[in-house]
Design an enzyme around this catalytic site. Structure first.
Site, PDB file in Angstrom:
ATOM      1  N   HIS A   7      -0.148  -5.728   2.448  1.00  0.00           N
ATOM      2  CA  HIS A   7       0.626  -5.067   3.470  1.00  0.00           C
ATOM      3  C   HIS A   7       2.195  -5.699   3.778  1.00  0.00           C
ATOM      4  O   HIS A   7       2.247  -6.536   3.201  1.00  0.00           O
ATOM      5  CB  HIS A   7       0.191  -5.178   4.959  1.00  0.00           C
ATOM      6  CG  HIS A   7      -1.167  -4.546   4.924  1.00  0.00           C
ATOM      7  ND1 HIS A   7      -1.881  -3.401   5.158  1.00  0.00           N
ATOM      8  CD2 HIS A   7      -2.566  -5.335   4.553  1.00  0.00           C
ATOM      9  CE1 HIS A   7      -3.024  -3.235   5.178  1.00  0.00           C
ATOM     10  NE2 HIS A   7      -3.457  -4.290   4.480  1.00  0.00           N
ATOM     11  N   HIS A  55       0.934  -1.115   0.133  1.00  0.00           N
ATOM     12  CA  HIS A  55      -0.097   0.106   0.197  1.00  0.00           C
ATOM     13  C   HIS A  55       0.817   1.465  -0.012  1.00  0.00           C
ATOM     14  O   HIS A  55       1.996   1.287   0.515  1.00  0.00           O
ATOM     15  CB  HIS A  55      -0.862   0.006   1.022  1.00  0.00           C
ATOM     16  CG  HIS A  55      -0.320  -0.043   2.449  1.00  0.00           C
ATOM     17  ND1 HIS A  55       0.305   1.251   3.097  1.00  0.00           N
ATOM     18  CD2 HIS A  55       0.141  -0.949   3.475  1.00  0.00           C
ATOM     19  CE1 HIS A  55       1.001   1.050   4.216  1.00  0.00           C
ATOM     20  NE2 HIS A  55       0.916  -0.303   4.484  1.00  0.00           N
TER      21      HIS A  55
END
Lengths: 200, 200
Positions: B149, B9
């Site tokens: 992530h 991200h």
């Protein structure tokens, strides 16, 4: 934090022809000389203090371009010479794959379990790479470039991260791909693998 | 050859403040929105057919920018939600490092042997990542982007290469760093890790 930049050699004549190289020796192609120049420029702002290369021509010529640009001495280390792939060296890589598919796939999947016939023993390969890594850990310089080969640089990645050589071919490096190992005195981290921005 | 592009991200508000995030949720920063746009442009010529994201806001917003640019539907998958880091979530990462140095270093070195207090059990984490990887292997699409992530994408790298989660923090990914896993029906190869050319 110590930074070790691993640089796979630029395109060689045997790369261009698809010849399985190993201990064989070939010079850089015209494209290879351009790639070497571009990776040298990429390294220019990295405050490199030391450049170490394999003695083989494709690595040595790549490293020489780098030291010319950086204004450094070039250091040769026998321990990062490419792995010997034995009797299969000199064969066309893609022919080998079509003719000996099962053997080649087994080797790529796990070269410890499925070594190639008459290749360098994996324990000897491991020993020389670990010895080289140990010297890097304890030397004074903080920013070091190492110019080598697929086999030896993959080996450095696997062994510095504490992985076995089973995974030697699970990582990939293109010609002049740069990979960064960081050492904090405790352990290694792979900050990136096969960076090629300099060729854009 | 199946290609799986792993995208960490873009910068979140908690990233900017150095807050240890895990299951916590924060939005992208203005820089984060720019990074998301840049990585979307990078993916534009990759013939991506499917974009899968973690439900957490920092990943979801990054992925939404990507699907907007690519003209695709966005798919959410709970299995790539970030690992829960337990009671330490919300603490400043650098404070944690100075106050709990030994614990944090032990965890980074081997999170299987030295898990954080009250963190998600590593076996559960492994189970959900392996299940997600299995679905990727067998789906019809050939070019897939996965937005997640540090923890979950590192987990995908380690487990797809057949490494244990001991090495979870031996690889590194920056905000919008792209890593490419290739699957040939037999095994995975890491073609590159943490590519950031799109931010140049």
């Amino acid at each position: 934090m110590k930074k070790i930049y691993l640089v796979r050699h630029a395109q060689s004549e045997f790369n261009e022809k698809g010849i399985f190289q190993g201990r064989l020796d070939s010079d850089l192609t015209p494209l290879g000389f351009v790639q070497a120049r571009m990776v040298a420029k990429f390294l220019q702002d990295k405050e490199i203090e030391r450049v170490i290369t394999s003695p083989q021509r494709r690595a040595y010529k790549t490293a020489l371009t780098i030291t010319d640009v950086l204004g450094l001495e070039l250091e040769v280390d026998e321990r990062i010479r490419e792995m010997s792939f034995g009797v299969l060296e000199g064969r066309n890589f893609w022919d080998l794959f079509s003719q000996e598919r099962e053997m080649m796939m087994g080797w790529l999947k796990d070269p410890v379990k499925n070594p190639l016939p008459t290749q360098e023993p994996m324990e000897e390969f491991e020993k020389r790479i670990l010895s080289f890594l140990e010297d890097l850990k304890t030397c004074d310089e903080k920013n070091i470039a190492v110019v080598g080969h697929g086999g030896t640089l993959h080996g450095m990645v696997c062994l510095s991260l504490g992985l076995g050589l089973e995974n030697l071919w699970s990582v990939h490096m293109d010609n002049t791909g740069v990979s960064l190992l960081e050492y904090d005195g405790n352990g290694f981290t792979l900050a990136y693998l096969n960076k090629l921005c300099h060729l854009l």
